[in-house]
Structures are given as structure tokens and as C-alpha cells.
Motif scaffolding. Structure first.
Motif, PDB file in Angstrom:
ATOM      1  N   LEU A  56      -3.405   5.054  -7.203  1.00  0.00           N
ATOM      2  CA  LEU A  56      -3.537   5.194  -5.929  1.00  0.00           C
ATOM      3  C   LEU A  56      -4.654   4.304  -5.189  1.00  0.00           C
ATOM      4  O   LEU A  56      -5.876   4.130  -6.029  1.00  0.00           O
ATOM      5  N   ARG A  57      -4.396   3.538  -4.308  1.00  0.00           N
ATOM      6  CA  ARG A  57      -5.225   2.386  -3.813  1.00  0.00           C
ATOM      7  C   ARG A  57      -5.386   2.345  -2.243  1.00  0.00           C
ATOM      8  O   ARG A  57      -4.341   2.827  -1.526  1.00  0.00           O
TER       9      ARG A  57
ATOM     10  N   TRP B 223      10.404  -1.692  -7.024  1.00  0.00           N
ATOM     11  CA  TRP B 223      10.500  -0.547  -6.117  1.00  0.00           C
ATOM     12  C   TRP B 223      11.155  -0.724  -4.949  1.00  0.00           C
ATOM     13  O   TRP B 223      10.988  -1.510  -4.314  1.00  0.00           O
ATOM     14  N   PHE B 224      11.626   0.323  -4.313  1.00  0.00           N
ATOM     15  CA  PHE B 224      12.206   0.116  -3.002  1.00  0.00           C
ATOM     16  C   PHE B 224      11.954   1.453  -2.019  1.00  0.00           C
ATOM     17  O   PHE B 224      11.673   2.697  -3.024  1.00  0.00           O
ATOM     18  N   LEU B 225      11.874   1.335  -0.615  1.00  0.00           N
ATOM     19  CA  LEU B 225      11.506   2.544   0.070  1.00  0.00           C
ATOM     20  C   LEU B 225      12.755   3.667  -0.325  1.00  0.00           C
ATOM     21  O   LEU B 225      13.665   3.321  -0.172  1.00  0.00           O
TER      22      LEU B 225
ATOM     23  N   GLU C 128       6.757   9.468  -3.211  1.00  0.00           N
ATOM     24  CA  GLU C 128       8.068   9.278  -3.382  1.00  0.00           C
ATOM     25  C   GLU C 128       8.362   7.930  -4.270  1.00  0.00           C
ATOM     26  O   GLU C 128       9.195   7.648  -5.015  1.00  0.00           O
ATOM     27  N   ILE C 129       7.204   7.039  -4.061  1.00  0.00           N
ATOM     28  CA  ILE C 129       7.414   5.882  -4.540  1.00  0.00           C
ATOM     29  C   ILE C 129       6.230   5.486  -5.749  1.00  0.00           C
ATOM     30  O   ILE C 129       6.573   5.259  -7.079  1.00  0.00           O
ATOM     31  N   ARG C 130       5.161   6.196  -5.388  1.00  0.00           N
ATOM     32  CA  ARG C 130       4.055   5.832  -6.366  1.00  0.00           C
ATOM     33  C   ARG C 130       4.086   6.780  -7.556  1.00  0.00           C
ATOM     34  O   ARG C 130       3.749   6.184  -8.914  1.00  0.00           O
ATOM     35  N   ILE C 131       4.634   8.249  -7.715  1.00  0.00           N
ATOM     36  CA  ILE C 131       4.902   8.893  -8.865  1.00  0.00           C
ATOM     37  C   ILE C 131       5.818   8.235  -9.562  1.00  0.00           C
ATOM     38  O   ILE C 131       5.444   7.918 -10.907  1.00  0.00           O
ATOM     39  N   PRO C 132       7.199   7.797  -9.245  1.00  0.00           N
ATOM     40  CA  PRO C 132       8.010   7.351 -10.035  1.00  0.00           C
ATOM     41  C   PRO C 132       7.724   5.830 -10.536  1.00  0.00           C
ATOM     42  O   PRO C 132       8.235   5.750 -11.648  1.00  0.00           O
ATOM     43  N   LEU C 133       7.051   4.993  -9.961  1.00  0.00           N
ATOM     44  CA  LEU C 133       6.495   3.954 -10.451  1.00  0.00           C
ATOM     45  C   LEU C 133       5.371   3.733 -11.204  1.00  0.00           C
ATOM     46  O   LEU C 133       5.241   2.803 -12.168  1.00  0.00           O
ATOM     47  N   GLY C 134       4.440   5.130 -11.165  1.00  0.00           N
ATOM     48  CA  GLY C 134       3.253   5.101 -11.887  1.00  0.00           C
ATOM     49  C   GLY C 134       2.214   4.271 -11.401  1.00  0.00           C
ATOM     50  O   GLY C 134       1.172   3.950 -12.281  1.00  0.00           O
TER      51      GLY C 134
ATOM     52  N   GLN D 258       0.648  -1.293   0.000  1.00  0.00           N
ATOM     53  CA  GLN D 258       0.125   0.081  -0.134  1.00  0.00           C
ATOM     54  C   GLN D 258       0.871   1.098   0.139  1.00  0.00           C
ATOM     55  O   GLN D 258       0.699   2.311  -0.714  1.00  0.00           O
ATOM     56  N   ARG D 259       2.060   1.036   0.665  1.00  0.00           N
ATOM     57  CA  ARG D 259       2.910   2.484   0.616  1.00  0.00           C
ATOM     58  C   ARG D 259       3.311   2.636  -0.867  1.00  0.00           C
ATOM     59  O   ARG D 259       3.343   3.869  -0.921  1.00  0.00           O
ATOM     60  N   SER D 260       3.567   1.628  -1.529  1.00  0.00           N
ATOM     61  CA  SER D 260       3.919   1.956  -2.921  1.00  0.00           C
ATOM     62  C   SER D 260       3.025   2.742  -3.796  1.00  0.00           C
ATOM     63  O   SER D 260       2.980   3.348  -4.832  1.00  0.00           O
ATOM     64  N   MET D 261       1.577   2.491  -3.370  1.00  0.00           N
ATOM     65  CA  MET D 261       0.486   3.058  -3.874  1.00  0.00           C
ATOM     66  C   MET D 261      -0.066   4.415  -3.278  1.00  0.00           C
ATOM     67  O   MET D 261      -0.953   4.909  -3.796  1.00  0.00           O
ATOM     68  N   THR D 262       0.601   4.927  -2.199  1.00  0.00           N
ATOM     69  CA  THR D 262       0.013   6.130  -1.712  1.00  0.00           C
ATOM     70  C   THR D 262       1.321   7.060  -1.305  1.00  0.00           C
ATOM     71  O   THR D 262       1.138   8.130  -1.374  1.00  0.00           O
ATOM     72  N   ASP D 263       2.395   6.375  -1.218  1.00  0.00           N
ATOM     73  CA  ASP D 263       3.624   7.376  -0.985  1.00  0.00           C
ATOM     74  C   ASP D 263       3.935   8.135  -2.352  1.00  0.00           C
ATOM     75  O   ASP D 263       4.376   7.403  -3.091  1.00  0.00           O
TER      76      ASP D 263
END
Length: 177
Positions: free
Chosen positions: A42-43, A91-93, A33-39, A26-31
Motif C-alpha cells: 500500500l502506497r 497488471w490490468f484494471l 482488486e489489483i493490489r491483492i492479486p499483485l502483492g 497508485q491504483r495498483s497499490m490501493t485498489d
């Protein structure tokens, strides 16, 4: 190291994603710094759990949690294992960026894919602005194969998507050096 570890190297270990990892996903889909570079879209937590059930637990994908220093630090995955060139996603934190964990984890994962999946190569894509991801791929021997100009709408503007590929024989040649 977890008792479900399938790959380990000097500093990282990789294990299957479990439903208990929904908070990490969920962090990859809300943060941002991760969500934008990953594309990522939002979930919420419920949607993330559904994502685990439908995508990660699907037969045609392989997704692993990356652990380092006893902490979960990211995800590596291969989508569509049945075609000639599965798609690599990772992806990584943010707090672990720039320390070499990504390169080590993706390298281990690519090696695992080539040892366990009948594929001719792997491909990956990165947004043009994601210099870290592009450098990681190039450092592992991936070749830029194309660019889709202004292909995705990310954070308020259209951005280029850069496509990379690595053939099995190229990977094997690098490993024998």
C-alpha cells in the motif's frame, strides 16, 4: 495511439511510463482488486512518485503503460534486465479483465523483450489463487517451474507463489508455428 508508443498490436499499444501516470500506478497499490492479486504494498501518491523515480526510471528495468480504446488499462514491466532471465510483471484494471487485452499486451511485451534484450528467457510469478494470471502465462507458452509454498502473506493468510519460465527458443518456436 500516443506519440511515444513503442509497441502496438490490433487492440493495444504500449508506451513508456511517465510521471503523469502516477495515478494509474497508485491504483495498483490501493485498489484491492489489483493490489491483492499483485502483492503490491500500500502506497500513497508521494510514495508512488518515488517508486516511479527509483524503480521505473531505473536503468535495469523496462516499464510500459498499456493503452486500449484510448484509455490507460495497465502496466507491463521487466525487472532486472541484466540477468539471463528478467522478471516479468503485469497488471490490468479490473474492468478490462477477461477481454483478451492482457494476453495481447503481455505477448507484445515478451516479443519486445526478446527482440531488444540479450536474455535467454523470462520468468514470472503468480499467486496460486490468481487463476487469470496463471492461465495467461500458460496460454503464452510459459511452463510452471516451481512453487514456493506459503511464501507470501496476502490478505490475511499465507499463499503459494507459482513460478513460470519461458525460454527464448520456446517463444521463437511458437512464433514460427
Amino acid at each position: 495511439m500516443s506519440d511515444t508508443t513503442v509497441i502496438s498490436d490490433d487492440r493495444v499499444s504500449l508506451r513508456p511510463v511517465e510521471r503523469d501516470d502516477a495515478d494509474l500506478l497508485q491504483r495498483s497499490m490501493t485498489d484491492p482488486e489489483i493490489r491483492i492479486p499483485l502483492g503490491s504494498d500500500l502506497r500513497n501518491r508521494h510514495e508512488t512518485t518515488e517508486f516511479i523515480e527509483e524503480y521505473i526510471e531505473g536503468d535495469d528495468n523496462l516499464s510500459l503503460v498499456v493503452e486500449a480504446e484510448g484509455e490507460r488499462i495497465g502496466i507491463v514491466a521487466a525487472k532486472s534486465l541484466t540477468p539471463v532471465r528478467p522478471g516479468l510483471v503485469y497488471w490490468f484494471l479490473p474492468e478490462y479483465h477477461g477481454q483478451g487485452y492482457g494476453t495481447e499486451a503481455v505477448s507484445c511485451f515478451v516479443e519486445y523483450v526478446f527482440r531488444n534484450v540479450d536474455c535467454h528467457g523470462v520468468h514470472a510469478a503468480a499467486f496460486d489463487f490468481n487463476e487469470g494470471s496463471r492461465a495467461l502465462l500458460e496460454g503464452l507458452g510459459f511452463t510452471e517451474e516451481g512453487r514456493f509454498r506459503e511464501a507470501r502473506f496476502v490478505d490475511g493468510s499465507y499463499v503459494d507463489v507459482v513460478h513460470f519460465g519461458l525460454l527464448r527458443r520456446e517463444w521463437e518456436a511458437r512464433q514460427s508455428d
